[in-house]
Design an enzyme around this catalytic site. Structure first.
Site, PDB file in Angstrom:
ATOM      1  N   CYS A   2       0.883  -1.140   0.000  1.00 23.09           N
ATOM      2  CA  CYS A   2       0.000   0.000   0.000  1.00 23.09           C
ATOM      3  C   CYS A   2       0.923   1.192   0.000  1.00 23.09           C
ATOM      4  O   CYS A   2       2.118   1.033   0.181  1.00 23.09           O
ATOM      5  CB  CYS A   2      -0.859   0.068   1.257  1.00 23.09           C
ATOM      6  SG  CYS A   2      -2.034  -1.267   1.444  1.00 23.09           S
ATOM      7  N   ARG A  28       1.604   1.535  -5.993  1.00 19.75           N
ATOM      8  CA  ARG A  28       1.699   0.603  -4.868  1.00 19.75           C
ATOM      9  C   ARG A  28       0.357  -0.039  -4.508  1.00 19.75           C
ATOM     10  O   ARG A  28       0.279  -0.900  -3.646  1.00 19.75           O
ATOM     11  CB  ARG A  28       2.243   1.326  -3.629  1.00 19.75           C
ATOM     12  CG  ARG A  28       3.642   1.854  -3.806  1.00 19.75           C
ATOM     13  CD  ARG A  28       4.112   2.529  -2.546  1.00 19.75           C
ATOM     14  NE  ARG A  28       4.232   1.591  -1.443  1.00 19.75           N
ATOM     15  CZ  ARG A  28       5.284   0.835  -1.204  1.00 19.75           C
ATOM     16  NH1 ARG A  28       6.332   0.908  -1.996  1.00 19.75           N
ATOM     17  NH2 ARG A  28       5.304   0.013  -0.180  1.00 19.75           N
ATOM     18  N   TRP A  75      -3.890  -1.526  -1.312  1.00 17.43           N
ATOM     19  CA  TRP A  75      -3.875  -2.788  -2.061  1.00 17.43           C
ATOM     20  C   TRP A  75      -4.353  -3.820  -1.059  1.00 17.43           C
ATOM     21  O   TRP A  75      -3.625  -4.221  -0.165  1.00 17.43           O
ATOM     22  CB  TRP A  75      -2.448  -3.083  -2.534  1.00 17.43           C
ATOM     23  CG  TRP A  75      -2.299  -4.343  -3.312  1.00 17.43           C
ATOM     24  CD1 TRP A  75      -1.836  -5.551  -2.870  1.00 17.43           C
ATOM     25  CD2 TRP A  75      -2.571  -4.526  -4.693  1.00 17.43           C
ATOM     26  NE1 TRP A  75      -1.808  -6.449  -3.889  1.00 17.43           N
ATOM     27  CE2 TRP A  75      -2.249  -5.862  -5.021  1.00 17.43           C
ATOM     28  CE3 TRP A  75      -3.065  -3.689  -5.704  1.00 17.43           C
ATOM     29  CZ2 TRP A  75      -2.415  -6.373  -6.307  1.00 17.43           C
ATOM     30  CZ3 TRP A  75      -3.211  -4.207  -6.978  1.00 17.43           C
ATOM     31  CH2 TRP A  75      -2.883  -5.532  -7.260  1.00 17.43           C
ATOM     32  N   ASN A 101       0.856   0.425   5.983  1.00 15.60           N
ATOM     33  CA  ASN A 101       1.247  -0.473   4.908  1.00 15.60           C
ATOM     34  C   ASN A 101       1.946  -1.654   5.557  1.00 15.60           C
ATOM     35  O   ASN A 101       2.952  -1.476   6.242  1.00 15.60           O
ATOM     36  CB  ASN A 101       2.201   0.238   3.944  1.00 15.60           C
ATOM     37  CG  ASN A 101       2.921  -0.727   3.022  1.00 15.60           C
ATOM     38  OD1 ASN A 101       2.347  -1.729   2.621  1.00 15.60           O
ATOM     39  ND2 ASN A 101       4.158  -0.434   2.698  1.00 15.60           N
ATOM     40  N   GLY A 102       1.397  -2.850   5.359  1.00 19.84           N
ATOM     41  CA  GLY A 102       2.009  -4.036   5.952  1.00 19.84           C
ATOM     42  C   GLY A 102       0.929  -4.984   6.431  1.00 19.84           C
ATOM     43  O   GLY A 102      -0.234  -4.866   6.028  1.00 19.84           O
ATOM     44  N   GLU A 480      10.252 -22.036 -16.537  1.00 21.81           N
ATOM     45  CA  GLU A 480      10.064 -20.618 -16.222  1.00 21.81           C
ATOM     46  C   GLU A 480      11.252 -19.795 -16.727  1.00 21.81           C
ATOM     47  O   GLU A 480      11.076 -18.701 -17.260  1.00 21.81           O
ATOM     48  CB  GLU A 480       9.854 -20.454 -14.707  1.00 21.81           C
ATOM     49  CG  GLU A 480       9.702 -19.027 -14.224  1.00 21.81           C
ATOM     50  CD  GLU A 480       8.551 -18.253 -14.841  1.00 21.81           C
ATOM     51  OE1 GLU A 480       7.720 -18.828 -15.568  1.00 21.81           O
ATOM     52  OE2 GLU A 480       8.494 -17.024 -14.633  1.00 21.81           O
ATOM     53  N   LYS A 484      10.891 -16.704 -19.433  1.00 27.75           N
ATOM     54  CA  LYS A 484      11.382 -15.337 -19.187  1.00 27.75           C
ATOM     55  C   LYS A 484      12.283 -14.897 -20.338  1.00 27.75           C
ATOM     56  O   LYS A 484      12.157 -13.800 -20.859  1.00 27.75           O
ATOM     57  CB  LYS A 484      12.179 -15.246 -17.869  1.00 27.75           C
ATOM     58  CG  LYS A 484      11.396 -15.400 -16.595  1.00 27.75           C
ATOM     59  CD  LYS A 484      10.510 -14.231 -16.240  1.00 27.75           C
ATOM     60  CE  LYS A 484       9.141 -14.399 -16.781  1.00 27.75           C
ATOM     61  NZ  LYS A 484       8.076 -14.849 -15.932  1.00 27.75           N
ATOM     62  N   GLU A 487      10.245 -14.350 -23.616  1.00 29.37           N
ATOM     63  CA  GLU A 487       9.256 -13.274 -23.691  1.00 29.37           C
ATOM     64  C   GLU A 487       9.865 -11.879 -23.618  1.00 29.37           C
ATOM     65  O   GLU A 487       9.285 -10.943 -24.161  1.00 29.37           O
ATOM     66  CB  GLU A 487       8.158 -13.445 -22.645  1.00 29.37           C
ATOM     67  CG  GLU A 487       8.591 -13.222 -21.227  1.00 29.37           C
ATOM     68  CD  GLU A 487       7.448 -13.358 -20.229  1.00 29.37           C
ATOM     69  OE1 GLU A 487       6.292 -13.127 -20.588  1.00 29.37           O
ATOM     70  OE2 GLU A 487       7.741 -13.696 -19.062  1.00 29.37           O
ATOM     71  N   HIS A 503      15.406 -37.773 -26.172  1.00 32.26           N
ATOM     72  CA  HIS A 503      14.379 -38.378 -27.023  1.00 32.26           C
ATOM     73  C   HIS A 503      14.006 -37.468 -28.191  1.00 32.26           C
ATOM     74  O   HIS A 503      12.889 -37.517 -28.683  1.00 32.26           O
ATOM     75  CB  HIS A 503      13.138 -38.724 -26.192  1.00 32.26           C
ATOM     76  CG  HIS A 503      13.409 -39.760 -25.146  1.00 32.26           C
ATOM     77  ND1 HIS A 503      13.619 -41.086 -25.426  1.00 32.26           N
ATOM     78  CD2 HIS A 503      13.579 -39.642 -23.794  1.00 32.26           C
ATOM     79  CE1 HIS A 503      13.862 -41.755 -24.320  1.00 32.26           C
ATOM     80  NE2 HIS A 503      13.855 -40.889 -23.304  1.00 32.26           N
ATOM     81  N   LYS A 603      -0.118  -7.421 -19.574  1.00 29.09           N
ATOM     82  CA  LYS A 603       0.036  -7.932 -18.209  1.00 29.09           C
ATOM     83  C   LYS A 603      -1.107  -8.882 -17.856  1.00 29.09           C
ATOM     84  O   LYS A 603      -0.911  -9.882 -17.207  1.00 29.09           O
ATOM     85  CB  LYS A 603       0.082  -6.753 -17.230  1.00 29.09           C
ATOM     86  CG  LYS A 603       0.355  -7.149 -15.798  1.00 29.09           C
ATOM     87  CD  LYS A 603       1.783  -7.636 -15.617  1.00 29.09           C
ATOM     88  CE  LYS A 603       2.050  -8.207 -14.254  1.00 29.09           C
ATOM     89  NZ  LYS A 603       3.182  -9.132 -14.254  1.00 29.09           N
TER      90      LYS A 603
HETATM   91  C1  F6R Z   1       4.897 -14.434 -17.979  1.00 27.13           C
HETATM   92  C2  F6R Z   1       3.576 -14.000 -17.574  1.00 27.13           C
HETATM   93  C3  F6R Z   1       2.412 -14.729 -18.122  1.00 27.13           C
HETATM   94  C4  F6R Z   1       1.348 -14.890 -17.024  1.00 27.13           C
HETATM   95  C5  F6R Z   1       0.064 -15.514 -17.611  1.00 27.13           C
HETATM   96  C6  F6R Z   1      -0.953 -15.778 -16.534  1.00 27.13           C
HETATM   97  O1  F6R Z   1       5.897 -13.668 -17.400  1.00 27.13           O
HETATM   98  O2  F6R Z   1       3.435 -13.067 -16.823  1.00 27.13           O
HETATM   99  O3  F6R Z   1       2.763 -15.957 -18.643  1.00 27.13           O
HETATM  100  O4  F6R Z   1       1.876 -15.712 -16.031  1.00 27.13           O
HETATM  101  O5  F6R Z   1      -0.482 -14.660 -18.569  1.00 27.13           O
HETATM  102  O6  F6R Z   1      -1.304 -14.603 -15.864  1.00 27.13           O
HETATM  103  P1  F6R Z   1      -2.062 -14.655 -14.491  1.00 27.13           P
HETATM  104  O7  F6R Z   1      -1.153 -15.243 -13.488  1.00 27.13           O
HETATM  105  O8  F6R Z   1      -2.419 -13.219 -14.199  1.00 27.13           O
HETATM  106  O9  F6R Z   1      -3.281 -15.502 -14.695  1.00 27.13           O
END
Ligand code: F6R
Length: 608
Positions: A2, A28, A75, A101-102, A480, A484, A487, A503, A603
């Site tokens: 927050c 935040r 938040w 905040n916390g 993962e 990263k 992307e 394989h 996002k």
């Molecule tokens: C990768 C990334 C995406 C999300 C995916 C699911 O860095 O951010 O692969 O993980 O779009 O998003 P959420 O978790 O919001 O359902």
């Protein structure tokens, strides 16, 4: 996460300054906002749920009298994003206001004690106990405001940055911190406190960073720092901050992604403070279910994949991790009233995940949710949900929210193991102790390895493709790391369980082909060494993520990154993914791409 802010000014309207500062802290948190000011012995408050602009349009946040006040942008963690849960919170007599905040961990116990003494609570937040406790101490023990704040904080457990004002001592703001950020800004005609420097940077560039265990008394012509423990004076001069406004928003980091990678120790500490009640409830559902599907997309799916190893190894509970967009097609007909779906989604709004949830709901399955956003669709459709408490993540690539998801899932697996009597108490104690150490271990990886990873990115920046391999739970870490890199650095990469690489995928390998191996010293290590040898025999450049001092793999690898010793295998994805996040970040930077805004991505993916 927050944002808190306070302003004690010699002249002028504090509310307007607070409102503008809260806008700068909006990153935040943005589900509720509120301000409180003092004028002529009275407390004035405006607060509501909604974004700052929406609430301002409705209430006019600038229109509060007085030149001293506090504000908050929220938040939600405890209590839904409703008007009643918005900060500031006030005491029974409406004389004291607090923003926070916390997370106060022992709030339920303290609340009960205060209710027994006659205090009436208005909200469902953990924060409200702070203000009632201060009220109680002022009244019953005749303490000054500073003394009462210090005593109250000694009785509270958890993390906080708070700011308190009161009609009883209307010339001051008292703020304090433990594990949540707090800075004081010293202007010509006003003194400020805030969660972060950008909040006051347009007003002053003189900042004093407050440390854990300190409180500050702020008046319009100065500040005094004291130790919470014994009110001992602490001398600290302001520092001049030379950040541009853009740098300030990212706390001096060049990108949000790097800032969020560095925020992981703090985010993990918050995730270790989840409410027992929800963890326990969810564990009960996971225990009772006939079958459990772990449903998610992208990075959240990788957390689910890792979790399936945790549940199986610790609690002997088979679970089925599944990519959400495949769920209805694969299991839509068989899922039923005895099935449980644990949907994992940072945003809680991912269309594919919600569609899978809908398909399961349609067939009367139980829905559990793990998300970072209270009030998101996932929280509304879940029978039980857990908020992972990572704060907003601005970088498009998930980093701190991934490790926090893993941390919650590990806590659930541990509880389930306990409930099912599958591991000894000694082992549970050991794992719990290790989990508590994870934030520090992550911090060590960042501090010790970041420069080396930067150099590796420089060395490998022109490579055209990569392999990421791991066995067991490290398969999830490898996947993962691959995601990263792809992307944000736009480097095509393949990730496989290492045993599967022979394989088919191994045919791609030729001299100099970079292969990243995730190799914690778990039961798979011997087999992984075999896979490293296979790759080396074909001329691959091995980059190994290893336990500190693993000489055998060091000798096989061209490059290596070390992680602290002694991490149990089920927790290894949390620290072992950190080098991969940093590698992807620095590869993107080396290749002149903006890691915060990868092309074609959003996002929150709200289309199917
Ligand atoms: C990768 C990334 C995406 C999300 C995916 C699911 O860095 O951010 O692969 O993980 O779009 O998003 P959420 O978790 O919001 O359902």
């Amino acid at each position: 996460m927050c944002g808190i802010f306070g302003c004690a000014s010699k002249q002028g309207n504090a509310a307007k300054v607070i409102h503008a500062a809260l806008k700068r802290l909006e990153y935040r948190g943005y589900d509720s906002v509120g301000e409180a000011t003092l004028s002529e012995g009275k407390l004035f408050i405006k607060k509501d749920s909604g974004k700052i602009d929406e609430v301002h349009e409705k209430l006019n946040l600038d229109d509060l009298p007085g030149n001293l006040g506090i504000g908050h942008t929220r938040w939600a963690t405890h209590g839904a994003p409703l008007q009643v849960n918005a900060h500031p919170h006030i005491d029974c007599e409406e004389q004291i206001a607090v923003v926070h905040n916390g997370i106060i961990e022992n709030y339920a116990l303290v609340k009960k004690e205060l209710e027994d003494k006659g205090h009436v609570f208005r909200s469902k937040t953990d924060t409200e106990v702070i203000v009632h406790l201060i009220e109680e101490l002022v009244k019953q023990q005749n303490l000054t405001l500073v003394e009462a704040v210090a005593e109250a904080l000694k009785a509270l457990e958890g993390s906080y940055a708070i700011a308190v004002i009161s009609t009883l001592e209307p010339d001051k703001i008292i703020c304090a911190r433990n594990e949540s950020p707090l800075v004081v800004g010293v202007g010509e005609n006003a003194v400020y406190c805030a969660s972060d420097i950008p909040a006051f940077l347009p007003l002053t560039n003189k900042a004093v960073v407050i440390e854990d265990g300190e409180l500050v008394i702020i008046t319009n012509d100065g500040y005094e720092i004291q130790k919470i423990a014994d009110l001992r004076l602490v001398k600290r001069e302001p520092k001049i901050i030379d950040w541009t406004p853009e740098m300030a928003e990212k706390r001096g980091y060049p990108h949000f992604m790097l800032k969020e990678i560095h925020e992981q120790p703090l985010a993990l500490r918050n995730t270790l403070r989840l409410q027992e009640h929800y963890l326990e409830l969810m564990t009960t559902f996971l225990d009772r279910a006939k079958e459990v599907f772990l449903v998610a997309c992208g990075t959240s799916y990788h957390a689910c994949l890792a979790a399936s190893y945790m549940f199986s190894k610790l609690a002997y509970r088979a679970t089925y991790p599944i990519i959400a967009s495949e769920f209805a097609e694969q299991h839509g007909k068989s899922v039923n009233i005895e099935s449980t779906i644990l949907a994992v989604s940072q945003s809680g709004e991912t269309a594919d995940t919600l569609a899978a949830v809908e398909a399961a709901r349609h067939r009367a399955a139980t829905i559990l949710g793990l998300t970072n956003v209270i009030g998101s669709t996932l929280t509304r459709v879940s029978r039980v949900y857990i908020c992972q408490q990572s704060g907003p993540e601005i970088g498009v690539a998930a980093t701190k929210t991934f490790t926090a998801q893993l941390c919650v899932l590990a806590q659930l697996a541990l509880r389930l193991a306990k409930k099912r009597g599958k591991v000894s108490q000694d082992e549970i104690d050991f794992l719990e102790e290790k989990l508590e150490q994870i934030p520090n271990i992550v911090e060590n990886v960042i501090v010790k390895q970041e420069d080396k990873i930067k150099q590796l990115a420089r060395k490998y920046k022109d490579k055209r493709e990569f392999f990421f391999l791991g066995r067991g739970i490290s398969t999830a870490t490898a996947l993962e790391g691959r995601l990263k890199l792809m992307e944000i650095a736009y480097v095509p990469a393949i990730a496989y369980p290492a045993g599967e690489s022979k394989h088919g995928p191994i045919s791609l390998v030729e001299p100099g082909f970079p292969v990243v191996f995730v190799c914690p010293p778990d039961e798979t290590r011997k087999a992984v060494i075999g896979n490293i040898m296979e790759m080396k025999a074909r001329g691959a450049s091995i980059i190994a993520i290893i336990e500190e001092g693993d000489e055998e793999i060091k000798n096989l690898a061209e490059d290596f990154i070390e992680v602290d010793k002694g991490i149990p295998d089920i927790l290894s994805p949390i620290p072992y993914v950190i080098p991969l996040q940093l590698f992807a970040y620095y590869m993107a930077v080396e290749r002149s791409h903006d890691p915060d805004k990868p092309r074609n991505l959003a996002k929150s993916v709200t289309v199917k």
